[in-house]
Design an enzyme around this catalytic site. Structure first.
Site, mmCIF file in Angstrom:
data_model
loop_
_atom_site.group_PDB
_atom_site.id
_atom_site.type_symbol
_atom_site.label_atom_id
_atom_site.label_comp_id
_atom_site.label_asym_id
_atom_site.label_seq_id
_atom_site.Cartn_x
_atom_site.Cartn_y
_atom_site.Cartn_z
ATOM 1 N N GLN A 1 0.848 -1.192 0.000
ATOM 2 C CA GLN A 1 0.000 0.000 0.000
ATOM 3 C C GLN A 1 0.883 1.241 0.000
ATOM 4 O O GLN A 1 1.768 1.373 0.857
ATOM 5 C CB GLN A 1 -0.911 0.028 1.217
ATOM 6 C CG GLN A 1 -1.848 1.231 1.261
ATOM 7 C CD GLN A 1 -2.556 1.374 2.597
ATOM 8 O OE1 GLN A 1 -1.937 1.622 3.621
ATOM 9 N NE2 GLN A 1 -3.882 1.210 2.580
ATOM 10 N N HIS B 1 0.716 5.488 -0.044
ATOM 11 C CA HIS B 1 -0.093 6.697 0.114
ATOM 12 C C HIS B 1 0.608 7.834 -0.630
ATOM 13 O O HIS B 1 1.663 8.318 -0.201
ATOM 14 C CB HIS B 1 -0.246 7.033 1.599
ATOM 15 C CG HIS B 1 -0.969 8.319 1.868
ATOM 16 N ND1 HIS B 1 -0.979 8.910 3.119
ATOM 17 C CD2 HIS B 1 -1.695 9.139 1.069
ATOM 18 C CE1 HIS B 1 -1.685 10.025 3.065
ATOM 19 N NE2 HIS B 1 -2.124 10.180 1.826
#
Length: 339
Positions: free
Chosen positions: A147, A149
């Site tokens: 993941q 960001h």
């Protein structure tokens, strides 16, 4: 979806000698596949399926990212990924509806646990001798999900391959690594210094050996402290595991107290936050929100890690150590909020 069949698709690194035995370490490039972040504050996920016939042990993590582009990265272990897609939008705490480029889902559909975390140009992480994260094969981790960001929308035509070089071996490690993430919900009133606190009792018959910690907040965090609390009739003994200014590189630092933690002991964390804004700031996913996280990395000897992967409370104004159901005493109030 990519299938992690190692070492056929990896790079040989080195041979380690440990306890009279040798083991080979390889590197696997776990990177975003030239993604295009098409809006601000976008979370993107990409998965790899790990070979179910082979046991692998992750022993190191080398980040390939810049804090000028990426706010933070997480590597999740999952029993099932959020989607069977090469990339998807995966901001767990924000609404991604209306994003036409990417489908939306959480990083994991089932069996979510944090394996690695990075922010603020933190350096590489290498686990102690004979310690590794068990993935694939007989492990509950069947997939890894990266993941990332991204803070801002990219210019047209620019793409990104941020990620992590995973260092691993096929040699069994006698000590399995695990991570438990402590955090809170809640909000910080305007022009106010707030303590965001969490605590959870270890209720499994396991002995964990902490060896590294990591703190994470956004811009309002001043100090993050983590403790192991050992309870007795004489009172609570608060042992400092780690404490950092979260504005420093958010790497995993060596633990301050490596004494084993076992059933009945309590893990606790406090984030001291200074909200200088004229408006309240809530826990959330964007850079305008806040987070209060303390990651504890540990190993277990000839055992599997804790089933519990997360320790979260509702946070202020509802939860504080002083009103916790455990009825704590001897709280180190000054030490927990000062460097």
């Amino acid at each position: 979806m990519k299938i992690m069949i190692l070492p056929l698709v990896a790079t040989f690194l080195v041979i380690y000698i440990s306890g009279g035995s040798t083991y080979e370490v390889y590197s696997y490039n776990f990177l975003m596949p030239n993604v295009y972040p098409d809006k601000d504050e976008l979370y993107l996920c990409t998965p790899i399926r790990i070979s179910p016939k082979v046991n692998f042990f992750l022993v190191g993590f080398e980040p390939k990212a810049s804090m000028h582009t990426v706010h933070h990265m997480l590597v999740y272990g999952c029993s099932s990924p959020g989607l069977n897609e090469p990339v998807w939008s995966c901001g767990e705490m924000q609404n991604n509806k209306g994003d036409s480029r990417y489908a939306s889902a959480n990083p994991c559909l089932a069996g979510s646990q944090v394996v690695y975390a990075w922010a603020r140009d933190a350096p590489s992480l290498h686990l102690p001798t004979d310690v590794g994260f068990h993935v694939g094969g007989e492990s509950s981790i069947k997939y890894l999900v990266l993941q990332v960001h991204y803070m801002s929308k990219f210019p047209e035509g620019k793409t990104d391959k941020s990620g992590v070089y995973l260092q691993y071996t096929r040699s069994p490690m006698p000590r399995q690594a695990g991570v438990i993430l402590l955090g809170t919900g809640g909000f910080i009133p305007p022009n106010h210094v707030e303590h965001m606190e969490t605590a959870c009792t270890i209720d499994e018959d396991k002995v964990i050996h902490p060896f590294a910690f990591r703190t994470h907040t956004h811009s309002l965090g001043k100090v993050v402290s983590g403790y192991a609390i050992r309870r007795s009739e004489r009172g609570d003994a608060w042992s400092l595991l780690g404490k950092k200014d979260p504005q420093l590189p958010q790497m995993f630092y060596p633990i301050l107290d490596s004494k084993p933690i076992s059933r009945g002991d309590v893990l606790a964390a406090r984030c001291t936050m200074n909200n200088t804004h004229n408006h309240p700031v809530k826990i959330g996913a964007t850079n305008n929100d806040e987070m209060c996280n303390f990651y504890l990395m540990y190993w277990v000897e000839n055992d599997s890690p804790l089933q519990r992967k997360y320790c979260f409370t509702s946070g202020p104004p509802f939860y504080y150590w002083q009103n916790a159901p455990e009825s704590f005493n001897l709280i180190p109030d000054q030490d927990a909020s000062s460097l």
